[in-house]
Design a protein around this motif. Structure first.
Motif, PDB file in Angstrom:
ATOM      1  N   LEU A 116       0.928  -1.229  -0.184  1.00 16.19           N
ATOM      2  CA  LEU A 116      -0.008  -0.095   0.043  1.00 16.19           C
ATOM      3  C   LEU A 116       0.738   1.121  -0.136  1.00 16.19           C
ATOM      4  O   LEU A 116       0.688   2.186  -0.481  1.00 16.19           O
ATOM      5  CB  LEU A 116      -0.857   0.082   1.330  1.00 16.19           C
ATOM      6  N   LEU A 134      -3.454   4.955   4.734  1.00 16.95           N
ATOM      7  CA  LEU A 134      -3.169   3.482   4.085  1.00 16.95           C
ATOM      8  C   LEU A 134      -4.162   2.362   4.837  1.00 16.95           C
ATOM      9  O   LEU A 134      -4.908   1.501   4.231  1.00 16.95           O
ATOM     10  CB  LEU A 134      -1.759   3.092   4.433  1.00 16.95           C
ATOM     11  N   ASN A 146     -12.160   7.718   1.763  1.00 14.89           N
ATOM     12  CA  ASN A 146     -12.084   6.172   1.642  1.00 14.89           C
ATOM     13  C   ASN A 146     -10.679   5.856   1.164  1.00 14.89           C
ATOM     14  O   ASN A 146     -10.063   4.728   1.171  1.00 14.89           O
ATOM     15  CB  ASN A 146     -12.836   5.532   0.697  1.00 14.89           C
ATOM     16  N   VAL A 147      -9.798   6.967   0.776  1.00 17.43           N
ATOM     17  CA  VAL A 147      -8.245   6.580   0.595  1.00 17.43           C
ATOM     18  C   VAL A 147      -7.534   7.549   1.334  1.00 17.43           C
ATOM     19  O   VAL A 147      -6.330   7.520   0.783  1.00 17.43           O
ATOM     20  CB  VAL A 147      -8.180   6.637  -1.010  1.00 17.43           C
ATOM     21  N   ALA A 171       0.306   3.923  -3.137  1.00 15.01           N
ATOM     22  CA  ALA A 171      -0.027   5.173  -2.609  1.00 15.01           C
ATOM     23  C   ALA A 171       1.129   6.208  -3.072  1.00 15.01           C
ATOM     24  O   ALA A 171       0.763   7.365  -3.679  1.00 15.01           O
ATOM     25  CB  ALA A 171      -0.444   5.370  -1.276  1.00 15.01           C
ATOM     26  N   ALA A 199      -6.584  10.617  -6.024  1.00 17.61           N
ATOM     27  CA  ALA A 199      -7.505   9.570  -5.251  1.00 17.61           C
ATOM     28  C   ALA A 199      -7.940   8.764  -6.323  1.00 17.61           C
ATOM     29  O   ALA A 199      -8.083   7.510  -5.897  1.00 17.61           O
ATOM     30  CB  ALA A 199      -8.545  10.351  -4.378  1.00 17.61           C
ATOM     31  N   LEU A 243      -5.462   0.429  -7.251  1.00 13.74           N
ATOM     32  CA  LEU A 243      -5.932  -0.610  -6.138  1.00 13.74           C
ATOM     33  C   LEU A 243      -6.746  -1.861  -7.038  1.00 13.74           C
ATOM     34  O   LEU A 243      -6.810  -2.911  -7.075  1.00 13.74           O
ATOM     35  CB  LEU A 243      -6.829   0.124  -5.141  1.00 13.74           C
ATOM     36  N   ARG A 290      -7.331   3.023   5.748  1.00 14.07           N
ATOM     37  CA  ARG A 290      -8.638   3.297   4.803  1.00 14.07           C
ATOM     38  C   ARG A 290      -8.344   2.440   3.550  1.00 14.07           C
ATOM     39  O   ARG A 290      -9.417   1.960   3.146  1.00 14.07           O
ATOM     40  CB  ARG A 290      -9.135   4.561   4.549  1.00 14.07           C
ATOM     41  N   LEU A 291      -7.083   2.404   3.097  1.00 10.24           N
ATOM     42  CA  LEU A 291      -7.074   1.765   1.761  1.00 10.24           C
ATOM     43  C   LEU A 291      -7.261   0.544   2.131  1.00 10.24           C
ATOM     44  O   LEU A 291      -7.814  -0.251   1.096  1.00 10.24           O
ATOM     45  CB  LEU A 291      -5.512   2.103   1.297  1.00 10.24           C
ATOM     46  N   GLU A 292      -6.726  -0.277   3.080  1.00  8.38           N
ATOM     47  CA  GLU A 292      -6.688  -1.548   3.332  1.00  8.38           C
ATOM     48  C   GLU A 292      -8.264  -1.792   3.591  1.00  8.38           C
ATOM     49  O   GLU A 292      -8.827  -3.150   3.055  1.00  8.38           O
ATOM     50  CB  GLU A 292      -6.109  -1.837   4.742  1.00  8.38           C
ATOM     51  N   LEU A 310      -5.306   6.433  -7.462  1.00 14.92           N
ATOM     52  CA  LEU A 310      -5.133   5.649  -6.572  1.00 14.92           C
ATOM     53  C   LEU A 310      -5.868   4.195  -6.536  1.00 14.92           C
ATOM     54  O   LEU A 310      -5.621   3.238  -6.401  1.00 14.92           O
ATOM     55  CB  LEU A 310      -4.704   6.237  -5.239  1.00 14.92           C
ATOM     56  N   ILE A 311      -7.225   4.842  -6.618  1.00 10.89           N
ATOM     57  CA  ILE A 311      -8.375   3.773  -6.730  1.00 10.89           C
ATOM     58  C   ILE A 311      -8.210   2.940  -8.023  1.00 10.89           C
ATOM     59  O   ILE A 311      -8.391   1.800  -7.810  1.00 10.89           O
ATOM     60  CB  ILE A 311      -9.664   4.440  -6.671  1.00 10.89           C
TER      61      ILE A 311
END
Length: 84
Positions: free
Chosen positions: A9, A71, A67-68, A13, A43, A50, A73-75, A46-47
Motif C-alpha cells: 500500500l 493506508l 476512503n483513500v 499510494a 485519489a 488498487l 482506509r485503503l486496506e 489511486l483507486i
C-alpha cells in the motif's frame, strides 16, 4: 495490517502521489495522505491502481477521498471488495 500489505500500500499510494521511495517507506497506516498532496484526481488514480492490483471494482458511490486518505482506509476499501 501485515508488513507485506503495508509495503504494498505504501508503494501504490506513493506511486499515485509521485513520492520518492524513501518517503513512501515511512508512511504509516494512519498518515493522512492529503498532507502528501492527495487530491480528488490522485485519489481516483489511486483507486484505479488498487482495482488493477487486486482485481476489484470499486463502485462509484465509494469513490470518495475519505476512503483513500490513509493506508488503513485503503486496506479497508480493498478488503471490502477482494473475494476470498
Amino acid at each position: 495490517m501485515t508488513t507485506a500489505q503495508l509495503t504494498e500500500l505504501q508503494q501504490l499510494a506513493g506511486a499515485a502521489l509521485g513520492l520518492p521511495a524513501e518517503v513512501q517507506m515511512v508512511l504509516k497506516p494512519e498518515t493522512d495522505l492529503r498532507s502528501h498532496n492527495l487530491s480528488s484526481i490522485t485519489a481516483i488514480e489511486l483507486i484505479i491502481a488498487l482495482e488493477e492490483r487486486y482485481g476489484i471494482t470499486v463502485p462509484e458511490e465509494e469513490l470518495l477521498i475519505e476512503n483513500v486518505c490513509t493506508l488503513a482506509r485503503l486496506e479497508i476499501l480493498v478488503n471490502r471488495y477482494v473475494s476470498d
